[in-house]
Design an enzyme around this catalytic site. Structure first.
Site, PDB file in Angstrom:
ATOM      1  N   THR A 210       0.884  -1.088  -0.004  1.00 12.17           N
ATOM      2  CA  THR A 210      -0.078  -0.034   0.068  1.00 12.17           C
ATOM      3  C   THR A 210       0.822   1.224   0.067  1.00 12.17           C
ATOM      4  O   THR A 210       1.875   1.058   0.722  1.00 12.17           O
ATOM      5  CB  THR A 210      -0.859  -0.166   1.360  1.00 12.17           C
ATOM      6  N   ARG A 238     -15.110  -5.727  -0.345  1.00 14.69           N
ATOM      7  CA  ARG A 238     -14.396  -5.409   0.966  1.00 14.69           C
ATOM      8  C   ARG A 238     -13.719  -3.941   0.706  1.00 14.69           C
ATOM      9  O   ARG A 238     -13.259  -3.908  -0.323  1.00 14.69           O
ATOM     10  CB  ARG A 238     -13.479  -6.369   1.191  1.00 14.69           C
ATOM     11  N   VAL A 239     -14.083  -3.319   1.773  1.00 14.05           N
ATOM     12  CA  VAL A 239     -13.402  -1.884   1.357  1.00 14.05           C
ATOM     13  C   VAL A 239     -12.445  -1.798   2.867  1.00 14.05           C
ATOM     14  O   VAL A 239     -12.528  -2.076   3.930  1.00 14.05           O
ATOM     15  CB  VAL A 239     -14.278  -0.805   1.648  1.00 14.05           C
ATOM     16  N   GLY A 240     -11.289  -1.340   2.682  1.00 14.68           N
ATOM     17  CA  GLY A 240     -10.263  -1.015   3.638  1.00 14.68           C
ATOM     18  C   GLY A 240     -10.040   0.336   4.237  1.00 14.68           C
ATOM     19  O   GLY A 240     -10.965   1.085   3.935  1.00 14.68           O
ATOM     20  N   ASP A 241      -9.171   0.544   4.979  1.00 12.77           N
ATOM     21  CA  ASP A 241      -8.940   1.774   5.586  1.00 12.77           C
ATOM     22  C   ASP A 241      -8.388   2.785   4.655  1.00 12.77           C
ATOM     23  O   ASP A 241      -8.665   4.127   5.011  1.00 12.77           O
ATOM     24  CB  ASP A 241      -8.078   1.727   7.036  1.00 12.77           C
ATOM     25  N   THR A 261      -0.923   2.224   6.507  1.00 14.32           N
ATOM     26  CA  THR A 261      -0.809   1.054   5.985  1.00 14.32           C
ATOM     27  C   THR A 261      -0.785  -0.105   6.957  1.00 14.32           C
ATOM     28  O   THR A 261       0.131   0.088   8.053  1.00 14.32           O
ATOM     29  CB  THR A 261       0.301   0.965   5.209  1.00 14.32           C
ATOM     30  N   GLY A 262      -1.431  -1.112   6.614  1.00 11.33           N
ATOM     31  CA  GLY A 262      -1.517  -2.282   7.709  1.00 11.33           C
ATOM     32  C   GLY A 262      -2.944  -2.857   7.566  1.00 11.33           C
ATOM     33  O   GLY A 262      -3.680  -2.782   6.582  1.00 11.33           O
ATOM     34  N   GLY A 264      -6.287  -3.137   7.526  1.00  8.00           N
ATOM     35  CA  GLY A 264      -7.299  -2.262   7.587  1.00  8.00           C
ATOM     36  C   GLY A 264      -8.453  -2.039   8.621  1.00  8.00           C
ATOM     37  O   GLY A 264      -8.952  -1.188   8.745  1.00  8.00           O
TER      38      GLY A 264
HETATM   39  N1  ASP Z   1      -4.593  -0.979   4.664  1.00  9.52           N
HETATM   40  C1  ASP Z   1      -4.705  -1.666   3.576  1.00  9.52           C
HETATM   41  C2  ASP Z   1      -5.867  -2.275   3.591  1.00  9.52           C
HETATM   42  O1  ASP Z   1      -6.399  -2.679   4.547  1.00  9.52           O
HETATM   43  C3  ASP Z   1      -3.741  -2.807   3.195  1.00  9.52           C
HETATM   44  C4  ASP Z   1      -2.236  -2.438   3.504  1.00  9.52           C
HETATM   45  O2  ASP Z   1      -1.947  -1.405   4.022  1.00  9.52           O
HETATM   46  O3  ASP Z   1      -1.544  -3.481   3.585  1.00  9.52           O
HETATM   47  O4  ASP Z   1      -6.719  -2.312   2.458  1.00  9.52           O
END
Ligand code: ASP
Length: 343
Positions: A210, A238-241, A261-262, A264
């Site tokens: 990301t 699915r929707v992330g952060d 990033t991480g 979500g």
């Molecule tokens: N934060 C992102 C998500 O959950 C993924 C990532 O940052 O690795 O979509």
């Protein structure tokens, strides 16, 4: 005589005032290319160089905009665009695959001066999702658009549209097959390989990448941008952060600009970016302390992992992560620093 003294005092204070008014804040650009299990032992020198070059190129591009007096918004968009175009990173070309074998992209951008924001979720045909997020911010009355509607809006806004196959990379495709194989045998394992109740994303290196950028420009304005393919094997819709203002992206001139990033789901539940901003604004905490409290304590306490990059109005930078590594770098005073592993 008395008048001359007063005149001198007045002019003196005026010139002091002018000095303060014209003193430009230090320009700063920070970028990330994802956090996760990034171990030196698993990296080749060639790959390490490719990642470092990718981050350096993005930093130089965004910083050159800031140097010329450009806005932090333009700088973060330009930096993120380059990272989206780089297949190494999980955003734009090179994005991870969903469970159905598609690339569904999320992105968001925020202007710290006006609190204007734009976001797209689940787009599949716009080459640079960050440009689509910016178009939502500037060319619509909305903050977020999703799916086919967001793709259509991006096309109407004149952005470059590509066939969904443009985003394909062999490496991410293989990663999906591997994750699916593991998933079918270890459906009780979670993101970090521990027992889990419902979600069972597997923590593969392949999902990391990301991208994001935060900047402070010569006018003292902050901006943040984030773009991602999400997480390998994510379920339909699915929707992330990364696309949620306040979770994965936030910017306010009162406090800071943040891109996360991480995993979500945890960032959404913690309202990560806005909470850090609130801790600074209402709790009078420093950026470093607020970011560290959320990232190093609250996030792992809930079971999440990842990192973030942030810059405040004075140009202070924070880049905490609770994973083995995070692709990250910043440019300040004309100097570039790029890092991958823990210090
Ligand atoms: N934060 C992102 C998500 O959950 C993924 C990532 O940052 O690795 O979509």
């Amino acid at each position: 005589m008395k008048y001359i003294v007063w005149a001198c005092l007045f002019l003196g204070s005026l010139s002091g005032y002018t000095q303060i008014k014209t003193a430009k804040p230090d320009i700063v650009l920070v970028v990330h290319g994802g956090a996760g299990t990034i171990l030196k032992s698993q990296m080749t020198p060639e790959l390490e160089k490719a990642y470092t070059d990718g981050l350096t190129e993005a930093l130089k591009k965004g910083y050159s905009i800031l140097e010329k007096g450009g806005t932090s918004l333009d700088a973060v968009e330009a930096a993120v665009k380059l990272l989206e175009d780089n297949p190494l990173f999980n955003a734009g070309k090179g994005a991870v695959f969903t469970n159905e074998g598609k690339n569904e992209l999320d992105a968001s951008i925020m202007d710290g001066k006006t609190l204007a924001a734009g976001a797209v979720a689940g787009v599949t045909t716009v080459k640079n999702p960050i440009a689509a997020a910016r178009a939502v911010m500037e060319k619509s009355n909305h903050v977020m658009m999703t799916g086919a509607g967001a793709d259509k809006f991006a096309a109407q806004a004149g952005l470059e549209i590509v066939d969904p196959s443009y985003f394909f990379t062999e490496q991410r495709w293989k990663a999906l097959q591997e994750v699916k194989k593991e998933d079918s045998t270890k459906t009780e394992l979670d993101h970090s390989g521990k027992k889990s109740s419902s979600y069972h994303f597997i923590n593969k290196d392949s999902k990391f990448g990301t991208v994001g950028a935060v900047a402070l420009d010569q006018s003292g304005n902050l901006a943040a941008a984030t773009s991602t393919g999400g997480m390998t094997n994510k379920r339909f819709g699915r929707v992330g952060d990364s696309t949620i203002i306040g979770a994965g992206t936030y910017a306010s001139n009162n406090t800071c600009a943040i891109s996360c990033t991480g995993w979500g789901e945890y960032y959404i539940r913690l309202v990560m970016a806005k909470t850090i901003s609130d801790m600074m604004e209402f709790g009078k905490m420093t950026l470093k302390n607020a970011a560290s409290e959320m990232l190093m304590k609250r996030l792992p306490a809930l079971g999440g992992d990842g990192g973030l990059i942030a810059v405040d109005g004075k140009g202070n930078i924070a880049m905490p992560f609770n994973t083995e590594g995070m692709y990250r770098g910043f440019m300040k005073d004309g100097k570039i620093t790029v890092k991958i592993y823990k210090d």
